[in-house]
Design a protein around this motif. Structure first.
Motif, PDB file in Angstrom:
ATOM      1  N   ASP A 270      -8.148  -5.012  -7.170  1.00 22.14           N
ATOM      2  CA  ASP A 270      -7.066  -4.986  -8.212  1.00 22.14           C
ATOM      3  C   ASP A 270      -7.303  -5.237  -9.435  1.00 22.14           C
ATOM      4  O   ASP A 270      -8.174  -5.797  -9.907  1.00 22.14           O
ATOM      5  CB  ASP A 270      -6.147  -5.898  -7.639  1.00 22.14           C
ATOM      6  N   VAL A 271      -6.487  -4.358 -10.153  1.00 24.66           N
ATOM      7  CA  VAL A 271      -6.928  -4.414 -11.856  1.00 24.66           C
ATOM      8  C   VAL A 271      -6.183  -5.564 -12.410  1.00 24.66           C
ATOM      9  O   VAL A 271      -6.552  -6.121 -13.502  1.00 24.66           O
ATOM     10  CB  VAL A 271      -6.701  -3.258 -12.149  1.00 24.66           C
TER      11      VAL A 271
ATOM     12  N   ASP B 291       0.902  -0.376 -15.200  1.00 27.87           N
ATOM     13  CA  ASP B 291      -0.017  -0.405 -14.223  1.00 27.87           C
ATOM     14  C   ASP B 291       0.179  -1.570 -13.261  1.00 27.87           C
ATOM     15  O   ASP B 291      -0.241  -1.214 -12.262  1.00 27.87           O
ATOM     16  CB  ASP B 291      -1.232  -0.141 -15.040  1.00 27.87           C
TER      17      ASP B 291
ATOM     18  N   PHE C  61      -5.464  -0.626  -3.712  1.00 24.85           N
ATOM     19  CA  PHE C  61      -4.434  -1.183  -4.624  1.00 24.85           C
ATOM     20  C   PHE C  61      -3.815  -2.697  -4.130  1.00 24.85           C
ATOM     21  O   PHE C  61      -2.779  -2.661  -3.731  1.00 24.85           O
ATOM     22  CB  PHE C  61      -3.172  -0.567  -4.857  1.00 24.85           C
TER      23      PHE C  61
ATOM     24  N   LYS D   6       0.117   6.150  -8.142  1.00 25.82           N
ATOM     25  CA  LYS D   6      -1.426   6.767  -8.452  1.00 25.82           C
ATOM     26  C   LYS D   6      -1.928   7.338  -7.247  1.00 25.82           C
ATOM     27  O   LYS D   6      -2.973   7.724  -7.126  1.00 25.82           O
ATOM     28  CB  LYS D   6      -1.923   5.655  -8.736  1.00 25.82           C
TER      29      LYS D   6
ATOM     30  N   ASP E 211     -10.594  -1.395 -11.921  1.00 22.25           N
ATOM     31  CA  ASP E 211     -10.086  -0.124 -11.582  1.00 22.25           C
ATOM     32  C   ASP E 211     -10.559   0.300 -10.045  1.00 22.25           C
ATOM     33  O   ASP E 211     -11.761   0.458 -10.265  1.00 22.25           O
ATOM     34  CB  ASP E 211     -10.201   0.831 -12.536  1.00 22.25           C
ATOM     35  N   SER E 212      -9.898   0.662  -9.257  1.00 23.52           N
ATOM     36  CA  SER E 212     -10.472   0.814  -7.982  1.00 23.52           C
ATOM     37  C   SER E 212     -11.178   2.318  -7.891  1.00 23.52           C
ATOM     38  O   SER E 212     -12.035   2.544  -7.139  1.00 23.52           O
ATOM     39  CB  SER E 212      -9.281   1.133  -7.070  1.00 23.52           C
TER      40      SER E 212
ATOM     41  N   TYR F  47      -5.638   9.313  -7.107  1.00 23.71           N
ATOM     42  CA  TYR F  47      -6.935   8.489  -6.450  1.00 23.71           C
ATOM     43  C   TYR F  47      -7.293   8.906  -5.100  1.00 23.71           C
ATOM     44  O   TYR F  47      -8.173   8.479  -4.410  1.00 23.71           O
ATOM     45  CB  TYR F  47      -6.633   6.994  -6.487  1.00 23.71           C
TER      46      TYR F  47
HETATM   47  C1  LIG Z   1       2.604  -1.655  -5.792  1.00 22.87           C
HETATM   48  S1  LIG Z   1       1.488  -2.696  -5.925  1.00 22.87           S
HETATM   49  C2  LIG Z   1       0.742  -3.089  -4.345  1.00 22.87           C
HETATM   50  C3  LIG Z   1       0.044  -4.532  -4.356  1.00 22.87           C
HETATM   51  C4  LIG Z   1      -0.089  -4.849  -2.593  1.00 22.87           C
HETATM   52  N1  LIG Z   1      -0.791  -3.821  -1.792  1.00 22.87           N
HETATM   53  C5  LIG Z   1       1.222  -5.375  -2.041  1.00 22.87           C
HETATM   54  O1  LIG Z   1       1.644  -4.587  -1.218  1.00 22.87           O
HETATM   55  O2  LIG Z   1       1.871  -6.385  -2.396  1.00 22.87           O
HETATM   56  C6  LIG Z   1       0.196  -2.080  -6.786  1.00 22.87           C
HETATM   57  C7  LIG Z   1      -1.013  -2.916  -7.218  1.00 22.87           C
HETATM   58  O3  LIG Z   1      -1.977  -1.995  -7.903  1.00 22.87           O
HETATM   59  C8  LIG Z   1      -2.609  -2.472  -8.957  1.00 22.87           C
HETATM   60  N2  LIG Z   1      -3.138  -1.438  -9.665  1.00 22.87           N
HETATM   61  C9  LIG Z   1      -2.629  -0.567 -10.637  1.00 22.87           C
HETATM   62  N3  LIG Z   1      -3.578   0.393 -10.676  1.00 22.87           N
HETATM   63  C10 LIG Z   1      -4.677  -0.115 -10.380  1.00 22.87           C
HETATM   64  C11 LIG Z   1      -6.110   0.617 -10.546  1.00 22.87           C
HETATM   65  N4  LIG Z   1      -6.314   1.526 -11.240  1.00 22.87           N
HETATM   66  N5  LIG Z   1      -6.896  -0.177  -9.794  1.00 22.87           N
HETATM   67  C12 LIG Z   1      -6.848  -1.181  -8.982  1.00 22.87           C
HETATM   68  N6  LIG Z   1      -5.479  -1.636  -8.828  1.00 22.87           N
HETATM   69  C13 LIG Z   1      -4.488  -1.023  -9.530  1.00 22.87           C
HETATM   70  C14 LIG Z   1      -1.491  -3.401  -9.644  1.00 22.87           C
HETATM   71  O4  LIG Z   1      -2.077  -4.436 -10.358  1.00 22.87           O
HETATM   72  C15 LIG Z   1      -0.827  -3.944  -8.259  1.00 22.87           C
HETATM   73  O5  LIG Z   1      -0.990  -5.011  -7.802  1.00 22.87           O
END
Ligand SMILES: C[S@@+](CC[C@H](N)C(=O)[O-])C[C@H]1O[C@@H](n2cnc3c(N)ncnc32)[C@H](O)[C@@H]1O
Length: 281
Positions: free
Chosen positions: A153-154, A70, A130, A204, A181-182, A208
């Motif tokens: 962000d989680v 995640d 995210f 996701k 969790d968003s 979402y």
């Molecule tokens: C692919 S990364 C993108 C991060 C950022 N946008 C970037 O470009 O650097 C995805 C992010 O989503 C977060 N994440 C995963 N599941 C999540 C959720 N259910 N709610 C919020 N954030 C989440 C992860 O911790 C991670 O930091």
């Protein structure tokens, strides 16, 4: 660079050498190399060659596992230089502090970050579902004039770095870090507030999507949907992504158009990360 690196890697096969050229990222003063397991013994040689060529690189880490879970983290092994995993990356006049072992970060998305920032109109409210250490949010806050960028962000460590990045870039009050969790945060706190919603987590984004729609103002707005597609040479990954997002939105019975889709980067043989800009009416 290529000649010198080739000399250093003269005991490595041409295919592997080619792979090394194309498979390292520089994040701040840290280089992260990816090597096929068959040539990991050459990690130190590759690391020294990279440090010779890129004088700003002080640490070389080997990516020892794919990005997973995640939190989208990967296992990193120290190969050369200073033993550390934290750094400050600079892009488009923004300073992005990050621990590459504890947070997701990709310098390969920098073009995408500035592209989105340039689309933002003054005083928009944005929800970044995210947000990681806040890369998209910080670049938007610095280069556009949004009212607020709610940045969820989680990962608690990513939120700590986001707070540091707000200070580093002096953008107090514009980027609002939200830990959790968003889906839960949008449902409880961010209903019908946004002009624009970012979904930069391909694994996701589809799941979402209904939640992202609920964050948009009743008058509509923009969604930036990031997806992954497998496409053979004869197929268009952009067409496949567009179809997928259109089908999902049709099922959700919303009025929309998808005026722009592009491949952001290739993520493996025949695999692509794509973005679709979706206007919700
Ligand atoms: C692919 S990364 C993108 C991060 C950022 N946008 C970037 O470009 O650097 C995805 C992010 O989503 C977060 N994440 C995963 N599941 C999540 C959720 N259910 N709610 C919020 N954030 C989440 C992860 O911790 C991670 O930091």
């Amino acid at each position: 660079m290529r000649k010198r690196l080739r000399k250093k890697l003269s005991n490595v096969s041409p295919e592997e050498t080619c792979e090394i050229y194309n498979s390292f990222d520089i994040v701040g003063d840290i280089a992260i190399i990816r090597l096929p397991s068959s040539s990991r013994a050459n990690a130190e040689t590759a690391a020294n060659a990279i440090m010779n060529r890129h004088r700003n690189v002080k640490t070389v880490l080997l990516q020892a596992s794919p990005v997973s879970g995640d939190l989208r983290l990967r296992s990193l092994k120290h190969v050369a230089g200073k033993t550390k995993t934290s750094t400050v990356h600079r892009e488009f006049s923004c300073s992005l502090s990050v621990d590459v072992a504890k947070c997701y970060f990709s310098p390969r998305l920098s073009h995408e970050r500035i592209r989105i920032a340039k689309l933002v109109e003054p005083k928009e409210t944005i929800v970044n579902m995210f947000a990681g250490v806040g890369c998209f949010s910080i670049v938007i806050a610095k280069h556009a004039n949004p009212d607020k960028v709610f940045s969820v962000d989680v990962n608690p460590v990513a939120i700590q770095f986001m707070q540091e990045n707000i200070k580093l870039n002096r953008i107090y009050g514009k980027v609002i870090p939200l830990l959790g969790d968003s889906k839960e945060i949008v449902t409880s706190r961010l209903q019908r507030v946004a002009d624009r919603v970012l979904l930069p987590l391909p694994e996701k984004a589809l799941e979402y999507l209904p939640c992202a729609l609920s964050a948009l103002k009743a008058s509509g707005g923009w969604l930036h949907y990031y997806g992954l597609e497998h496409a053979k040479k004869t197929e268009s990954p952009a067409k496949k992504a567009k179809l997928k997002v259109e089908e999902a939105l049709d099922d959700l019975c919303v009025d929309f158009e998808v005026p722009f889709v592009r491949v952001v980067r290739s993520t493996g043989p025949n695999w692509f990360q794509l973005v679709a800009d979706v206007r919700i009416m």
